[in-house]
Write an enzyme that holds these catalytic residues in place. Sequence first.
Site, PDB file in Angstrom:
ATOM      1  N   LYS A 169      34.304   2.356  -8.770  1.00 31.33           N
ATOM      2  CA  LYS A 169      34.634   2.254  -7.351  1.00 31.33           C
ATOM      3  C   LYS A 169      35.416   3.479  -6.851  1.00 31.33           C
ATOM      4  CE  LYS A 169      33.287  -2.186  -7.001  1.00 31.33           C
ATOM      5  NZ  LYS A 169      32.770  -2.457  -8.362  1.00 31.33           N
TER       6      LYS A 169
HETATM    7  C1  LIG Z   1      31.725  -3.172  -8.762  1.00 29.65           C
HETATM    8  C2  LIG Z   1      31.329  -3.065 -10.165  1.00 29.65           C
HETATM    9  C3  LIG Z   1      30.012  -3.281 -10.586  1.00 29.65           C
HETATM   10  C4  LIG Z   1      28.931  -3.700  -9.622  1.00 29.65           C
HETATM   11  O1  LIG Z   1      28.589  -2.696  -8.709  1.00 29.65           O
HETATM   12  P1  LIG Z   1      27.754  -3.058  -7.401  1.00 29.65           P
HETATM   13  O2  LIG Z   1      27.728  -1.807  -6.603  1.00 29.65           O
HETATM   14  O3  LIG Z   1      28.509  -4.153  -6.728  1.00 29.65           O
HETATM   15  O4  LIG Z   1      26.417  -3.504  -7.836  1.00 29.65           O
HETATM   16  C5  LIG Z   1      29.710  -3.095 -11.909  1.00 29.65           C
HETATM   17  N1  LIG Z   1      30.655  -2.764 -12.802  1.00 29.65           N
HETATM   18  C6  LIG Z   1      31.926  -2.554 -12.457  1.00 29.65           C
HETATM   19  C7  LIG Z   1      32.931  -2.213 -13.495  1.00 29.65           C
HETATM   20  C8  LIG Z   1      32.319  -2.687 -11.125  1.00 29.65           C
HETATM   21  O5  LIG Z   1      33.588  -2.476 -10.773  1.00 29.65           O
END
Ligand SMILES: *Cc1c(COP(=O)(O)O)cnc(C)c1O
Length: 496
Positions: A110
Amino acid sequence: MPFVSTRGTEQISAPEAIVRGIAPDGGLYVPLKLPKLSREDFDALAQMDYPARAAYTLDAVLDGFTLEELLPMAKDAYARFDDPAVAPIRELKDGRSVLELFHGPTLAFKDMALQFLPRLLTASAFKRGESKEIAILTATSGDTGKAALEGFKDVKGTSVTVFYPLGGVSAVQEKQMVTSEGKNVHVIAVKGNFDDAQTGVKTLFGDPAFQRKMDALGKTLSSANSINLGRLAPQVAYYLSACAELLRRGKIAWETGLNVCVPTGNFGNILAAWYARRMGAPIKKLICASNRNDVLTDFINTGVYDRRREFHKTISPSMDILISSNLERFLWELAEGDPAAVRGWMDQLKRDGAYEISGRQKEMLKDAFYGGFADDAATRKTIRDIWETEQYLTDPHTGVAMRVAQDYRDKTGDQTPLLIVSTASPYKFAADVAEAIGAEVKGDAFAAAAALEKKTGVKAPAAVLALKDMPVLHTLVCDKERMGEAVLAGFDGQQA
Ligand SMILES: *Cc1c(COP(=O)(O)O)cnc(C)c1O
């Protein structure tokens, strides 16, 4: 490059879309057109450092910003990453490699977008002549929350309120959030699961009475959730970057390209891969990896999206999602830009909990995507296998992707080079990773991190160790029906 809501026809600029977050009609902003990059463009990208690649990408995807504006933003955004490559690629055996997206301050992917978003958002607000404070409201399944808090902490003209499901995030994730510093940050636990929290935030965005109250406080609402265009656009950059890098290293060929496997929850990360593919990145198959919450696996295999199923808590909590909000953007593409079709599906999802796409759309979907899932037992085994055979330590989200990627190869025999997207540091989920590889764990998440480090020799990131002794600053808990009141109460506290 104008943007349009998935549920409407009004065309707006990127800065406007970024400030709004979600469209007034409830839709998400999508690009009407994307530029097509050539082989030479990828060669040029390969010569740049990561911030320059990101600025180049955003310049191509978004209108309303110049490359000169974007370059310093990108440099700032990625300055706090602990790897000079920002998004480095580690090569494994058998034509597989891992794109590591967890080198930012909160140890999850993120950060790739949320370190950038505040810069895009404040620049967009400035362009639009906005004078009100931008109040970010966001729901998190774990990682978005901390990344948003870090990204917006003490950014002038903004505040950030994060809702997380009480008991629905890992111990480290929770500790990361409730210890957040910054004068403009609020953290609230919701009695419910992630979908409840996300639905609550969406409801507030559509609630005129709530908006009037915020307005009276001199605040304008915006979202840091993955539905914000300013989240999505920086994610396209690491796919273009990875393709450029693998081409440069001679690990993939322009004609035969690569497959990409993404551990998926809200469909934001993999959607960015789809946009990169549309922009000419030599990506063949998009492998969508889910945990036991396999609503997307079923959708890709059957064309029926059906959320009426049991919700499972797993060891990959950031993927414990039954309503993948960014899928709406892909539905708009499947519907060839017909907002009425998207509205119809979304209404059905809300009313009946399910919808079905047409036969031709199913073919389009399956042509680009493969869907698979892995349960916790398979994920643990994969984490152990990869550690034992390759000495590569992987977190449970990435473990899901590794498993599904292998299943894909076994099932199809497709040996195209494979890029597995790694979304979190193994130390963010140390207890589960330690258990998976057979390290002895006694005590809390920090004891687990120590055990993991001792057993593997892979160094724990400083950010995890520091967390142990940080004081808890946020203790608010609210019912899922009272999230609006909790937001307003938070601002009262701020003014008092
Ligand atoms: C948010 C997240 C995901 C999922 O990503 P999306 O964009 O919501 O599909 C997968 N792994 C981790 C560690 C995340 O923080």
